[in-house]
Design an enzyme around this catalytic site. Structure first.
Site, mmCIF file in Angstrom:
data_model
loop_
_atom_site.group_PDB
_atom_site.id
_atom_site.type_symbol
_atom_site.label_atom_id
_atom_site.label_comp_id
_atom_site.label_asym_id
_atom_site.label_seq_id
_atom_site.Cartn_x
_atom_site.Cartn_y
_atom_site.Cartn_z
ATOM 1 N N GLY A 1 0.837 -1.192 0.000
ATOM 2 C CA GLY A 1 0.000 0.000 0.000
ATOM 3 C C GLY A 1 0.866 1.234 0.000
ATOM 4 O O GLY A 1 2.103 1.141 -0.046
ATOM 5 N N SER B 1 1.326 3.122 2.406
ATOM 6 C CA SER B 1 2.014 3.317 3.679
ATOM 7 C C SER B 1 2.890 2.142 4.067
ATOM 8 O O SER B 1 3.710 2.249 4.973
ATOM 9 C CB SER B 1 0.978 3.576 4.786
ATOM 10 O OG SER B 1 -0.056 2.618 4.678
ATOM 11 N N GLY B 2 2.733 0.998 3.406
ATOM 12 C CA GLY B 2 3.594 -0.115 3.778
ATOM 13 C C GLY B 2 3.156 -1.420 3.163
ATOM 14 O O GLY B 2 2.237 -1.468 2.357
ATOM 15 N N VAL C 1 1.746 -5.419 3.276
ATOM 16 C CA VAL C 1 0.791 -6.212 4.046
ATOM 17 C C VAL C 1 1.193 -7.675 3.935
ATOM 18 O O VAL C 1 1.486 -8.167 2.843
ATOM 19 C CB VAL C 1 -0.639 -5.996 3.513
ATOM 20 C CG1 VAL C 1 -1.622 -6.822 4.342
ATOM 21 C CG2 VAL C 1 -1.017 -4.535 3.564
ATOM 22 N N LYS D 1 0.041 -5.382 8.790
ATOM 23 C CA LYS D 1 0.432 -4.238 7.964
ATOM 24 C C LYS D 1 1.659 -3.606 8.591
ATOM 25 O O LYS D 1 1.628 -3.157 9.730
ATOM 26 C CB LYS D 1 -0.711 -3.228 7.920
ATOM 27 C CG LYS D 1 -0.447 -2.073 6.973
ATOM 28 C CD LYS D 1 -1.754 -1.363 6.681
ATOM 29 C CE LYS D 1 -1.575 -0.372 5.562
ATOM 30 N NZ LYS D 1 -2.883 0.265 5.219
ATOM 31 N N ASP E 1 -10.180 8.213 3.841
ATOM 32 C CA ASP E 1 -9.579 7.537 2.688
ATOM 33 C C ASP E 1 -10.460 6.352 2.289
ATOM 34 O O ASP E 1 -10.007 5.217 2.187
ATOM 35 C CB ASP E 1 -8.164 7.080 3.022
ATOM 36 C CG ASP E 1 -7.340 6.784 1.771
ATOM 37 O OD1 ASP E 1 -6.239 6.212 1.918
ATOM 38 O OD2 ASP E 1 -7.802 7.096 0.659
#
Ligand SMILES: *[C@@H]1O[C@H](CO)[C@@H](O)[C@H](O)[C@H]1NC(C)=O
Ligand SMILES: *[C@@H]1O[C@H](CO)[C@@H](O)[C@H](O)[C@H]1NC(C)=O
Ligand SMILES: *[C@@H]1O[C@H](CO)[C@@H](O)[C@H](O)[C@H]1NC(C)=O
Ligand SMILES: *[C@@H]1O[C@H](CO)[C@@H](O)[C@H](O)[C@H]1NC(C)=O
Ligand SMILES: *[C@@H]1O[C@H](CO)[C@@H](O)[C@H](O)[C@H]1NC(C)=O
Ligand SMILES: *[C@@H]1O[C@H](CO)[C@@H](O)[C@H](O)[C@H]1NC(C)=O
Ligand SMILES: *[C@@H]1O[C@H](CO)[C@@H](O)[C@H](O)[C@H]1NC(C)=O
Ligand SMILES: *[C@@H]1O[C@H](CO)[C@@H](O)[C@H](O)[C@H]1NC(C)=O
Ligand SMILES: *[C@@H]1O[C@H](CO)[C@@H](O)[C@H](O)[C@H]1NC(C)=O
Ligand SMILES: *[C@@H]1O[C@H](CO)[C@@H](O)[C@H](O)[C@H]1NC(C)=O
Ligand SMILES: *[C@@H]1O[C@H](CO)[C@@H](O)[C@H](O)[C@H]1NC(C)=O
Length: 859
Positions: free
Chosen positions: A686, A688-689, A691, A705, A805
């Site tokens: 994603g 942000s990071g 998974v 995550k 979001d």
């Protein structure tokens, strides 16, 4: 069987007699037969009793030196001999003395066997287990001089035939169960010098003609149930030296005739029911040393003739006597014990009392005395007991008592004494017990207070100043009552080191500061009263650990904070915490009707349902529980993390401390998850990071995550944690569950429940079967569910949460395609207090093209 042997034995003795052997051989045979057939001798004390030697050399046997006749059998204090009373010894016609005293002989004595002993002179059967009636003294025990039957279990009346034993000089019946009246025939025993019968249930009056006993010297019948009057004829007991008729039920007056008993030394008539006045006839009784007529119903004055004798002890306490104490009392040079208490005496005490004798015990309490105490009460430095409470004495403590090293017991409470207590008085090394309560003393407790004190009670005076450190150097102190004075300063912490202290009363002084906290020394404390001072601070938890405390009064202070829950552990008879500043919830166990008045006057106390206290705020208390719960949880997680750090190589390498917060009950250990964050497990990337999909040993699958780009800094971190905490608390069927989160050295990880069917976005746009799997009704359910999840976040969460979001990639689907809103990476809690102008909210954030409607409105 025993009887058979006995008669057989009698027959054999008879046959011996008939055989006409020499008397010495016959007597030896008597001894041996009694030993063999009647005596039990477990310690073989008599094993030198043999045919081969003369009995005169046998243990316990004495013979006349000239005639070698056996004259004495003496088993006194052998201790272990037993059997029935060995009357057959008395078949030895020359026997004069027989003593079996202090052994284990038992059973009753038959008249027939006792009669065998009518010729003996001395009979001591004391201290055995003999019982039943004492047989009649028949035929006449004409030569019996000494009869000691004390300390057995004889019952019934004293046989009247004892009066025929005209040689009797000494009779002792002490401590048996003789009952009934004393036989009148006793008065025929004109040789009698000593008659002792205390501790028997004897009843009735003394023989009227008791005065016939011209030789009687010692007459003691105490602690029986004698009643009636003391016969006038006692005045004829011309040889009498000691009369003890105490602890009976004698009534009537003390006969005037006792004035004739010139040889009398001891007169003990205490604890009876004698009434009338003490006759003023003591002038000729110059031998009298001990007089005790206390505990009667005597009235009138203390006779001058009595007060003027050179008595060693004069006890007239517990009567109804009144008037002045004759001045002449102070000229007594022998007086050691003076007990005048519990009468109605008045006036001042003889001025010179104590100057002429070595007075040890002085007790004039509970009278109506007034004026000053004699200055020289302790002139001879022997005074031990100084007792004058409950009178109207005034002035100071006598000067001689101030420096009286012998004093150990002081009770002068409840008078009108004033002035300071001399420091030397406090420091007297023998001093054990001091009660000076309720006077008008002032001054302070000196630093030299005696370390042997067991009780100090000085309440109700005007003592002032701080407690000296020496107050803690009283290792023997059991009771300390300093209440109702003007003491000030803080309570010395060291008070709690007084190991034997049972009662501490500091009520109604001006103490301030806190209650000492370390109470481990107060193992014996049962009563603690610190009420009505100016104490501040909290009630120490430690009070609840005092093992014996049953009385606790802290009322009327300035104590604040919560009531320690530990108090409910105590088994209190009295609890008073009223009129302080205590606050918070009344602990369980104390929130009962019984304690309402104990807790009154603390307006900040609250209780769920105890009236009249206000109700505790529920929210607050729930959040207390939550905080408590979370901290406990956090503690366990930190503890297990520490364990992880030690156990797991991975973390051993990084050597970083992990922080973990768990929000759900998880059936696995955190390190199980963290060690599985491997590239092979990645299921998505994603903004942000990464998974990861992690299947645990338990079979459960979770989604992890891993966020990168960690912004270091305490503020950042705090924000992460607070948000995570908010999200972690959310429970909704349409919102993905955050199981726990953890923060490591260089990444953060969020562990969610795993959603079997991935994201709605992936399913719609990447999975070829997606369109097939998601029919319209399913799509409707998904849309509805996602909307319900968002509505919950916006309206039902406290505080509200804006996702910011929302997009198909953030809607996950479980195995039955039920939707869960996920990925709160940008979520913001809406707190009303927060100014919208500052902070993340003002910035436009989110994935391009999917800005949440809620976010765009509020921006
Ligand atoms: C008694 O015993 C003593 C020694 O204790 C001994 O001298 C004496 O001969 C003995 N007498 C008899 C008669 O056995
Ligand atoms: C017998 O008893 C009397 C009185 O106690 C005592 O004086 C005397 O010495 C005794 N006689 C013998 C032989 O022990
Ligand atoms: C009898 O024997 C006892 C020992 O048990 C003793 O104390 C007591 O004085 C004796 N009685 C007489 C009158 O000697
Ligand atoms: C005396 O004591 C013995 C041993 O204790 C016991 O067997 C016996 O029954 C007792 N006799 C009486 C009459 O109490
Ligand atoms: C008393 O003793 C005397 C002399 O010892 C004796 O003659 C007399 O028979 C004894 N009396 C009794 C009743 O045993
Ligand atoms: C006292 O002894 C005399 C003469 O032995 C007798 O007559 C009298 O009854 C006895 N008195 C009592 C009270 O037993
Ligand atoms: C007084 O006498 C009774 C028996 O009559 C006895 O139980 C009690 O112990 C005695 N009291 C004292 C102080 O001796
Ligand atoms: C004392 O005497 C009175 C009457 O004279 C009687 O009522 C009371 O019971 C007696 N008390 C005792 C302890 O004997
Ligand atoms: C004291 O004894 C004397 C002489 O024996 C006698 O005159 C006097 O009355 C007695 N006093 C009392 C109070 O009995
Ligand atoms: C004490 O004596 C008074 C009379 O002096 C009498 O009324 C009262 O009953 C007596 N009390 C007792 C306990 O004997
Ligand atoms: C005081 O003495 C009286 C008379 O003997 C008695 O009844 C009473 O109990 C005593 N009081 C105390 C407190 O001992």
């Amino acid at each position: 069987m025993a009887n058979y042997i006995f008669y057989l034995h009698l027959l054999s003795l008879l046959s011996l007699t008939l055989a006409g052997d020499s008397s010495s051989t016959r007597d030896a045979a008597v001894l041996l037969r009694v030993k063999t057939i009647q005596l039990s001798d477990p310690d073989s004390l008599l094993n030198n009793w043999h045919d081969s030697t003369t009995p005169c050399n046998w243990t316990g046997i004495k013979c006349n030196h000239q005639t070698t006749d056996i004259i004495s059998i003496d088993f006194t204090d052998f201790g272990s001999l037993s059997g029935p009373f060995p009357a057959d010894f008395c078949r030895i016609s020359t026997l004069q003395n027989l003593s079996i005293a202090n052994n284990l002989f038992n059973g009753t004595i038959s008249s027939t066997s006792f009669s065998l002993c009518s010729h003996v002179i001395f009979l001591n059967i004391s201290s055995n287990y003999l019982e039943g009636k004492l047989p009649e003294f028949k035929p006449r025990f004409g030569n019996l001089t000494v009869l000691d039957a004390s300390y057995n279990s004889f019952t019934g009346e004293i046989p009247p035939s004892i009066g025929d034993s005209s040689s009797l000089q000494f009779v002792d019946f002490t401590s048996n169960y003789f009952s009934g009246n004393l036989p009148d025939s006793l008065t025929n025993l004109t040789e009698l010098k000593v008659f002792l019968a205390p501790f028997n249930p004897l009843a009735g009056p003394l023989p009227e003609q008791i005065g016939h006993l011209k030789n009687l010297q010692i007459f003691r019948i105490s602690s029986t149930s004698l009643s009636g009057k003391i016969p006038d004829s006692v005045g004829d007991l011309v040889s009498i030296e000691s009369i003890d008729l105490s602890n009976n039920s004698l009534t009537g007056i003390i006969p005037v005739s006792i004035g004739r008993l010139k040889g009398l030394q001891y007169l003990w008539l205490y604890d009876n029911n004698l009434s009338g006045e003490i006759p003023d006839v003591f002038g000729n009784l110059t031998s009298l040393t001990h007089v005790d007529v206390s505990q009667n119903n005597l009235t009138g004055k203390l006779p001058v003739s009595l007060a003027g004798l050179q008595l060693v002890s004069l006890n007239v306490n517990d009567n109804y006597l009144e008037g002045d104490i004759p001045q002449i009392l102070s000229s007594n040079a022998n007086l050691i014990q003076l007990k005048l208490f519990n009468n109605s005496f008045s006036g001042t005490l003889p001025e010179n009392l104590g100057e002429n004798s070595e007075l040890e015990e002085f007790d004039v309490s509970s009278n109506k005395f007034s004026g000053k105490l004699p200055e020289n009460l302790c002139y001879k430095k022997k005074l031990q007991k100084f007792i004058c409470f409950s009178n109207r004495f005034s002035g100071g403590i006598p000067a001689s008592c101030g420096d009286c090293k012998s004093i150990n017991y002081v009770r002068i409470s409840n008078n009108e004494f004033s002035g300071e207590i001399p420091a030397s008085f406090w420091s007297s090394s023998e001093l054990q017990f001091v009660d000076m309560s309720d006077n008008k003393f002032h001054g302070s407790i000196p630093g030299s207070i005696s370390g042997s004190l067991t009780k100090i009670a000085i309440s109700g005076n005007n003592f002032s100043g701080e407690l000296p450190p020496a107050i803690c150097r009283l290792p023997e102190i059991v009771e300390m009552d300093l209440s109702n004075n003007q003491f000030s300063g803080v309570l010395p912490e060291c008070l709690t080191k007084l190991k034997k202290l049972e009662k501490l009363n500091l009520q109604s002084n001006k103490f301030m500061g806190e209650i000492p906290k370390a109470m481990s020394g107060w193992d014996e404390l049962s009563s603690l009263n610190l009420s009505h001072n100016q104490l501040t601070g909290e009630i120490p938890d430690q009070i609840g650990d005092l093992p014996g405390l049953n009385y606790l009064d802290l009322a009327g202070n300035l104590l604040s904070g919560k009531i320690p829950a530990t108090l409910s552990k105590l088994k209190l008879n009295v609890l008073d915490l009223s009129n302080n500043n205590l606050e918070g919830k009344i602990p369980n166990g104390l929130d009962s009707e019984v304690f309402v008045s104990s807790l009154a006057g603390n307006p900040k106390l609250c209780s769920p349902d105890l009236k009249p206290f206000r109700k505790c705020s529920k929210l607050k208390s729930i959040s207390y529980y939550l905080v408590g719960f979370l901290s406990i949880l956090a503690f366990f997680l930190i503890a297990s993390l520490v364990w992880v750090v030690i156990k797991t190589k991975l973390f051993r390498r990084s050597k970083s401390l992990w922080k973990i917060t768990s929000f759900q009950r998880v059936g696995f250990k955190e390190q199980d998850v963290l060690v599985s964050l491997m590239e092979s497990n990645v299921i998505g990337m994603g903004g942000s990071g990464k998974v990861y999909r992690v299947t645990l040993k338990t079979g459960q699958t979770v989604a992890v995550k891993k966020l990168y780009g960690v912004h270091r800094g305490a503020e950042n971190e705090a924000e992460f944690w607070s948000e995570m905490e908010t999200l972690g608390r959310i429970r909704h069927k349409n919102i993905v569950k955050l199981l726990f989160g953890s923060v490591g050295e260089d990444f953060r990880a969020l562990v969610y429940e795993y959603m079997e069917n991935g994201s709605l976005g992936d399913l719609l746009h990447k999975d070829p079967k997606g369109g097939f799997l998601l029919d319209w009704s399913r799509r409707y359910e998904i849309a509805l569910g996602a909307a319900q999840g968002l509505a919950y976040l916006h309206h039902d969460c406290v505080p509200s949460i804006v996702h910011r979001d929302v997009k198909s990639n953030n809607i996950l689907l479980d195995e039955e395609f039920r939707p869960r809103v996920a990925d709160f990476g940008l979520a913001k809690t809406l707190q009303l207090e927060v100014k919208e102008s500052d902070g993340a909210m003002s910035r436009v954030a989110g994935s391009y093209g999917y800005i949440a409607p809620g976010n765009s409105y509020s921006s």
